[in-house]
Write an enzyme that holds these catalytic residues in place. Structure first.
Site, PDB file in Angstrom:
ATOM      1  N   HIS A 231      21.112 -35.854 -93.720  1.00  0.00           N
ATOM      2  CA  HIS A 231      20.885 -34.751 -94.654  1.00  0.00           C
ATOM      3  C   HIS A 231      22.217 -34.091 -94.980  1.00  0.00           C
ATOM      4  O   HIS A 231      22.969 -33.713 -94.084  1.00  0.00           O
ATOM      5  CB  HIS A 231      19.921 -33.734 -94.039  1.00  0.00           C
ATOM      6  CG  HIS A 231      19.516 -32.643 -94.968  1.00  0.00           C
ATOM      7  ND1 HIS A 231      18.528 -32.805 -95.916  1.00  0.00           N
ATOM      8  CD2 HIS A 231      19.965 -31.379 -95.116  1.00  0.00           C
ATOM      9  CE1 HIS A 231      18.379 -31.681 -96.593  1.00  0.00           C
ATOM     10  NE2 HIS A 231      19.248 -30.795 -96.131  1.00  0.00           N
TER      11      HIS A 231
ATOM     12  N   SER B 191      20.450 -30.317-100.820  1.00  0.00           N
ATOM     13  CA  SER B 191      19.429 -29.635-100.025  1.00  0.00           C
ATOM     14  C   SER B 191      18.731 -28.577-100.896  1.00  0.00           C
ATOM     15  O   SER B 191      18.269 -28.890-101.991  1.00  0.00           O
ATOM     16  CB  SER B 191      20.059 -29.034 -98.772  1.00  0.00           C
ATOM     17  OG  SER B 191      19.066 -28.597 -97.873  1.00  0.00           O
TER      18      SER B 191
ATOM     19  N   ASP C 239      17.561 -39.264 -93.342  1.00  0.00           N
ATOM     20  CA  ASP C 239      17.460 -37.808 -93.457  1.00  0.00           C
ATOM     21  C   ASP C 239      16.346 -37.300 -92.541  1.00  0.00           C
ATOM     22  O   ASP C 239      15.180 -37.628 -92.737  1.00  0.00           O
ATOM     23  CB  ASP C 239      17.168 -37.435 -94.916  1.00  0.00           C
ATOM     24  CG  ASP C 239      17.231 -35.937 -95.182  1.00  0.00           C
ATOM     25  OD1 ASP C 239      17.038 -35.145 -94.235  1.00  0.00           O
ATOM     26  OD2 ASP C 239      17.468 -35.559 -96.338  1.00  0.00           O
TER      27      ASP C 239
END
Length: 287
Positions: free
Chosen positions: A266, A108, A238
């Protein structure tokens, strides 16, 4: 799991602040620096994952970002740092552990920090593994926004930061959304992880500072100037950064390899640990 892997958590002085760091494995092995995103402490690089990686002959380093875990915290609502400071913190961690160069594995926002570090200090970077992230700098193309479901959730997301139970419920609900909805969601395991994270934090309310971090405003060369060997790993489901983000990132960095995790959302799902571990250890530094 290799029960003999050496583990030591401690607070070090890095980039002028106190950061909590934990190392697995032997210092003489190839170093891997694990970089988490905003709102996530080192615990989100789960210990069995770290031990498995160390068991493959890696010196694995994880650390708490500012305002997470046992690292320095700012007053809630008043972060005393920029995104550039979080990038520099990674170098500070390497310095504190006397590590000259490391393979950076970022998930991320940690993946964005890793990209910027590869631009700022290429001499410290052996390779990049970028997981469910997006380009850290603007690209010459349009990228899809988060899913409608993600945007609806984000617009209504609220917790009582003075109430641990409220924080836990909110974090679990957010993790469920990020999982993408394709694969089964292990709520019990996630609730345990979030509970431990909340209980361990010096000030869990400081997490909200990560939503207010300013950019450092620095001019940097384009991502196409990154020379480190790069693997981009992205989930097909995601909801925050749809797959096109990973595809664009892999196209932008010369020689980057794209690895798509079918049905993954994600973050880093336990189901994908073997694949990600293989990608990390299979990346030839300097190739």
């Amino acid at each position: 799991m290799d029960q003999g892997v050496v583990v030591a958590e401690r607070v070090v002085r890095a980039n002028g602040v106190d950061l909590c760091v934990e190392a697995f494995g032997e210092p003489q092995d190839t170093a891997v620096l694990l970089m988490q995103g905003v709102g996530a402490s080192m615990l989100w690089w789960e210990e069995p994952f770290c031990r498995s990686l160390a068991g493959r002959g890696r010196h694995v380093i994880r650390y708490d970002n500012r305002d997470t875990g046992r690292s320095v915290t700012s007053e809630p609502g008043r972060p005393e740092y920029t995104g550039g400071d979080l990038v520099a913190d990674a170098v500070g961690v390497l310095d504190a552990l006397a590590v000259e160069r490391a393979q950076l594995v970022g998930v991320s926002a940690g993946g964005a920090f890793a990209q910027l570090l590869a631009l700022d200090r290429p001499d410290r970077v052996e390779g990049l593994v970028l997981i469910t992230t997006t380009a850290a700098l603007s690209l010459d193309r349009e990228l899809p926004p988060p899913t409608d479901e993600f945007l609806r959730f984000a617009s209504g997301f609220s917790v009582d930061w003075e109430d641990e139970a409220s924080v836990i419920e909110g974090q679990v609900a957010y993790a469920r959304l990020l999982a993408g909805g394709v694969r089964p969601f292990d709520e019990a395991a996630m609730r345990d992880l979030v509970r431990r994270d909340v209980e361990r934090a010096t000030d869990i309310a400081a997490l909200q500072n990560h939503d207010q971090i300013a950019d450092d405003g620095r001019e940097r060369p384009p991502l196409s100037s990154i020379a480190a060997p790069t693997v981009v790993i992205h989930g097909s489901a995601d909801p925050m950064f749809p797959l096109a983000h990973g595809e664009a990132l892999a196209e932008e960095i010369p020689g980057a390899h794209l690895l798509v995790l079918e049905g993954a959302g994600h973050g880093l799902d336990r189901t994908d640990w073997p694949t990600v571990l293989d990608a990390i250890t299979g990346q030839a530094a300097g190739a």
